[in-house]
Design a protein around this motif. Structure first.
Motif, PDB file in Angstrom:
ATOM      1  N   LEU A   2       8.309 -36.448   5.646  1.00 54.80           N
ATOM      2  CA  LEU A   2       9.237 -35.610   6.096  1.00 54.80           C
ATOM      3  C   LEU A   2      10.276 -34.681   4.472  1.00 54.80           C
ATOM      4  O   LEU A   2      11.336 -36.161   4.260  1.00 54.80           O
ATOM      5  N   THR A   3      10.195 -33.705   4.102  1.00 59.01           N
ATOM      6  CA  THR A   3      10.625 -33.564   2.417  1.00 59.01           C
ATOM      7  C   THR A   3      11.950 -32.611   3.397  1.00 59.01           C
ATOM      8  O   THR A   3      12.059 -31.983   3.354  1.00 59.01           O
ATOM      9  N   THR A   4      12.962 -32.974   3.216  1.00 60.93           N
ATOM     10  CA  THR A   4      14.517 -33.160   3.668  1.00 60.93           C
ATOM     11  C   THR A   4      15.478 -33.903   3.276  1.00 60.93           C
ATOM     12  O   THR A   4      15.898 -34.888   3.749  1.00 60.93           O
ATOM     13  N   SER A   6      18.127 -33.255   5.441  1.00 61.45           N
ATOM     14  CA  SER A   6      19.189 -33.025   6.063  1.00 61.45           C
ATOM     15  C   SER A   6      18.222 -34.297   7.865  1.00 61.45           C
ATOM     16  O   SER A   6      17.512 -33.814   8.172  1.00 61.45           O
ATOM     17  N   ASN A   7      19.197 -35.192   8.181  1.00 60.70           N
ATOM     18  CA  ASN A   7      18.868 -35.400   9.502  1.00 60.70           C
ATOM     19  C   ASN A   7      19.218 -34.297  10.655  1.00 60.70           C
ATOM     20  O   ASN A   7      17.919 -34.858  12.112  1.00 60.70           O
ATOM     21  N   GLU A   8      19.989 -33.426  10.351  1.00 55.21           N
ATOM     22  CA  GLU A   8      19.717 -32.626  12.005  1.00 55.21           C
ATOM     23  C   GLU A   8      18.642 -31.675  12.020  1.00 55.21           C
ATOM     24  O   GLU A   8      18.345 -31.260  13.014  1.00 55.21           O
ATOM     25  N   ALA A   9      18.114 -31.692  10.670  1.00 57.14           N
ATOM     26  CA  ALA A   9      16.748 -30.534  10.796  1.00 57.14           C
ATOM     27  C   ALA A   9      15.781 -32.033  11.060  1.00 57.14           C
ATOM     28  O   ALA A   9      14.506 -30.992  12.088  1.00 57.14           O
ATOM     29  N   SER A  84       0.771 -35.798   0.533  1.00 53.57           N
ATOM     30  CA  SER A  84       0.038 -35.595   0.881  1.00 53.57           C
ATOM     31  C   SER A  84      -0.015 -34.804   3.022  1.00 53.57           C
ATOM     32  O   SER A  84      -1.171 -33.730   2.827  1.00 53.57           O
ATOM     33  N   PHE A  85       0.243 -34.866   3.299  1.00 55.43           N
ATOM     34  CA  PHE A  85       0.933 -35.070   4.705  1.00 55.43           C
ATOM     35  C   PHE A  85       0.977 -33.157   4.768  1.00 55.43           C
ATOM     36  O   PHE A  85       0.209 -32.267   5.505  1.00 55.43           O
ATOM     37  N   GLU A  86       2.419 -32.918   4.020  1.00 59.38           N
ATOM     38  CA  GLU A  86       2.827 -31.081   3.626  1.00 59.38           C
ATOM     39  C   GLU A  86       1.148 -30.415   2.944  1.00 59.38           C
ATOM     40  O   GLU A  86       0.723 -29.720   3.725  1.00 59.38           O
TER      41      GLU A  86
END
Length: 449
Positions: A2-4, A6-9, A84-86
């Motif tokens: 996951l491209t972020t 932010s743990n909260e996201a 590639s997942f995204e």
């Protein structure tokens, strides 16, 4: 992947998805919608979160505003830095954008197989298999990943619940029971697993066992949202099979009708199907069908699922609203001639007009004419259209009932052959009670010839 940052996201993404796939709202979290809002506040650019929202907006719809939002989002992406997942998720959403539901189904299945713990791709791909009538897909997709989940891991039960449903649709009832028991032991609140077990009983013509099971698990599945009305529909069907019409009507009035609203096609289909069953059984349904026909009328130019257009047409037929059926037919012909594509376009082109014309003739009590149209559409359409075998059985009931009312020997023979084919399709040796009662009527009509 996951491209972020932010743990909260990520936490809110997981929380929203969990509530979506299990059909419930967590009041402490504010429900799935509030979790999505918190996710975007934490990271507005979170790729997986944006693709979750956009895929749901594009899911089985013909909405140019959703397409515009997808275009705008993709225009702002740097594809060179995406995982590639995204990128696979973008490709799947692009299929939805084009109404290529089968392409989206296959793409989400490919993501699920490569990333088995991505529950969004698994769940949406599975549902798209249901929408396109790919029955074996409903077993094969969960079967491909079920061994990747261990009892202590999240969604162990969910995958087994989906597999229970797939086995039941394929007529593999012992395997269905085993997987359903695993799912409900892992997470008793899993409304889909309860629903899958209801299908297992219904497909085997076991209404008493189905009612006992649903009554015994009601404290769990009645807590769900957006889905409990459908389990109530199964319960009402079982009571109808047993000729307990008062209970079926009570369930309709208390749990199904209150969930209906103009344009909300899923609960409308449950409501219409149940009333049609009761009418076929000779029961007085009062004026309940009038309001349903009015609520369906706002959908007569959507054309995202022939399953729903079929329900809209017989709801109008019950109400004697031939004007709505004529509008639906006009719009359907325009849809068939349009540049729109996809699975539903293929299905509607092949069977849609004859199916709806059959419903119109039924509304005029031209049962011989209706049977000709329905014989040419129902047997093929039910193998391809949206929905489970239990949901699609209403079209077979309408067809066979028209054949009985026509009294024509050729029509009776065709209807009997169709019922025999349904038994083979369900891998059973006996008909559900309501179909058996129609079968008995066929034999009585045959004796007159």
């Amino acid at each position: 992947p996951l491209t972020t940052t932010s743990n909260e996201a990520v936490k809110m993404y997981d929380a929203a998805l969990d509530q979506m796939v299990y059909y419930y709202n967590d009041p402490q979290l504010g429900g799935a919608g509030e979790c999505m809002r918190k996710m975007f506040r934490a990271d507005p650019n979170f790729v997986a979160g944006n693709l979750l929202q956009l895929s749901l907006e594009l899911y089985v719809t013909n909405d140019d505003r959703a397409r515009a939002r997808f275009d705008a989002y993709c225009a702002g992406l740097d594809f060179d830095v995406l995982h590639s997942f995204e990128k696979m998720h973008i490709d799947a959403a692009r299929c939805l954008y084009k109404e290529d539901i089968v392409g989206a189904m296959k793409q989400y299945a490919a993501i699920s197989e490569q990333f088995p713990h991505d529950i969004h791709s698994f769940n949406l791909g599975f549902v798209l298999g249901l929408i396109t009538g790919h029955t074996s897909f409903l077993r094969d997709v969960p079967l491909a990943i079920v061994d990747q989940f261990k009892p202590h891991q999240p969604y162990y039960g969910l995958v087994h619940g989906k597999l229970c449903f797939g086995h039941a649709e394929m007529g593999e009832y012992e395997s269905a029971k085993r997987c359903g028991d695993i799912a409900l032991e892992a997470f008793p609140l899993d409304a889909w697993a309860v629903h899958a077990m209801a299908h297992m009983y219904e497909n085997q013509s076991q209404p008493k066992e189905e009612i006992k099971f649903l009554d015994g698990t009601a404290k769990h599945w009645t807590r769900g949202i957006n889905f409990s009305h459908h389990i109530h529909w199964h319960n009402a069907n079982a009571h109808t099979e047993l000729q307990d019409y008062d209970s079926a009507m009570s369930i309709y009035d208390t749990h199904i009708a209150p969930c209906t609203a103009p344009g909300d096609v899923f609960p409308l289909s449950d409501a219409s199907s149940l009333l049609m069953r009761l009418q076929i059984e000779g029961q007085d349904i009062g004026d309940r069908h009038i309001r349903l026909a009015e609520m369906w009328s706002v959908c007569n130019d959507d054309f995202t699922s022939l399953f729903y257009e079929g329900h809209s047409s017989f709801a109008a037929a019950m109400a004697g609203d031939t004007g709505s059926i004529d509008t639906l037919l006009t719009n359907m012909r325009e849809y068939i001639a349009s540049e729109r594509g996809g699975w539903n376009k293929v299905l509607t082109t092949k069977y849609g007009v004859q199916l709806v014309e059959g419903m119109r003739l039924m509304s005029e009590e031209d049962y011989a004419g209706a049977t000709v149209k329905l014989a040419a559409s129902v047997p093929g359409a039910v193998k391809m259209m949206h929905g489970s075998k239990a949901q699609k059985s209403i079209f077979s009931l309408v067809y066979v009932n028209c054949a009985v009312l026509s009294g024509d020997k050729v029509h009776l023979d065709q209807a009997q052959e169709h019922m025999e084919e349904l038994m083979r399709w369900n891998n059973v040796t006996r008909l559900p009670p309501i179909q058996q009662r129609l079968w008995d009527k066929i034999q009585r009509e045959h004796s007159k010839h």
